[in-house]
Design a protein around this motif. Structure first.
Motif, mmCIF file in Angstrom:
data_model
loop_
_atom_site.group_PDB
_atom_site.id
_atom_site.type_symbol
_atom_site.label_atom_id
_atom_site.label_comp_id
_atom_site.label_asym_id
_atom_site.label_seq_id
_atom_site.Cartn_x
_atom_site.Cartn_y
_atom_site.Cartn_z
ATOM 1 N N THR A 75 0.847 -1.193 0.000
ATOM 2 C CA THR A 75 0.000 0.000 0.000
ATOM 3 C C THR A 75 0.885 1.246 0.000
ATOM 4 O O THR A 75 2.079 1.165 0.267
ATOM 5 C CB THR A 75 -0.911 0.046 1.244
ATOM 6 N N SER A 76 0.286 2.368 -0.279
ATOM 7 C CA SER A 76 1.029 3.627 -0.290
ATOM 8 C C SER A 76 0.953 4.337 1.062
ATOM 9 O O SER A 76 1.325 5.498 1.184
ATOM 10 C CB SER A 76 0.515 4.539 -1.410
ATOM 11 N N ASP A 77 0.477 3.635 2.082
ATOM 12 C CA ASP A 77 0.381 4.225 3.417
ATOM 13 C C ASP A 77 1.763 4.640 3.905
ATOM 14 O O ASP A 77 2.756 3.948 3.643
ATOM 15 C CB ASP A 77 -0.217 3.219 4.412
ATOM 16 N N PRO A 78 1.848 5.760 4.626
ATOM 17 C CA PRO A 78 3.151 6.190 5.155
ATOM 18 C C PRO A 78 3.698 5.191 6.175
ATOM 19 O O PRO A 78 2.928 4.517 6.866
ATOM 20 C CB PRO A 78 2.866 7.541 5.804
ATOM 21 N N SER A 79 5.017 5.104 6.260
ATOM 22 C CA SER A 79 5.676 4.195 7.198
ATOM 23 C C SER A 79 6.533 5.007 8.154
ATOM 24 O O SER A 79 7.136 5.998 7.763
ATOM 25 C CB SER A 79 6.565 3.199 6.443
ATOM 26 N N GLU A 80 6.600 4.558 9.388
ATOM 27 C CA GLU A 80 7.467 5.208 10.368
ATOM 28 C C GLU A 80 8.726 4.400 10.609
ATOM 29 O O GLU A 80 9.669 4.883 11.225
ATOM 30 C CB GLU A 80 6.715 5.414 11.684
#
Length: 146
Positions: A75-80
């Protein structure tokens, strides 16, 4: 960084590889049919070599199909932290953790696509911005994660 656009580029590259291998397999099968003859062992050896080539191409195609399946889950969700789907900038370059599809260029920047199974990703997996790691005597610091 627009991760969705990067994902689309990688998916297109995978689709192109799949098409390439499917076409090559079809062409090789066609040439295999052309060699049918009653001339003896010489032609049987040639046909067996073509069959081995088809099997080799099929293995490569299956590998790309598996990579495509991995890409479908990204997915294109942001990652920390460094994980599947993360775009990681280190002091040595940009890495997109997805499927190993080689280098892509996005907005005039080279991004290396790497598998979560690669030694590089295994070392940096779970790390956050500012953390460092060493692979093959090369020290890197994570500068940003998207």
């Amino acid at each position: 960084m627009n991760k969705q656009e990067i994902i689309n580029i990688i998916k297109a590259k995978a689709a192109g590889k799949i098409q390439y291998f499917e076409n090559l397999i079809a062409e090789t099968r066609a040439s295999n049919n052309d060699t049918k003859s009653s001339m003896g062992d010489k032609y049987e050896t040639g046909r067996e070599m073509l069959q081995q080539e088809i099997n080799n191409l099929q293995r490569q195609l299956n590998e790309v199909l598996n990579q495509q399946a991995v890409l479908q889950k990204i997915t294109s969700d942001p990652s920390e932290k460094v994980q599947n789907g993360a775009l990681v900038k280190t002091n040595k370059g940009l890495f997109y953790i997805s499927a190993s599809m080689g280098e892509i260029v996005f907005e005039n920047q080279k991004i290396m696509t790497v598998s979560a199974e690669s030694p590089l990703v295994k070392v940096m997996y779970g790390k956050k911005t500012g953390e460092s790691f060493t692979v093959n005597s090369i020290h890197q610091t994570i500068e940003n994660i998207w």
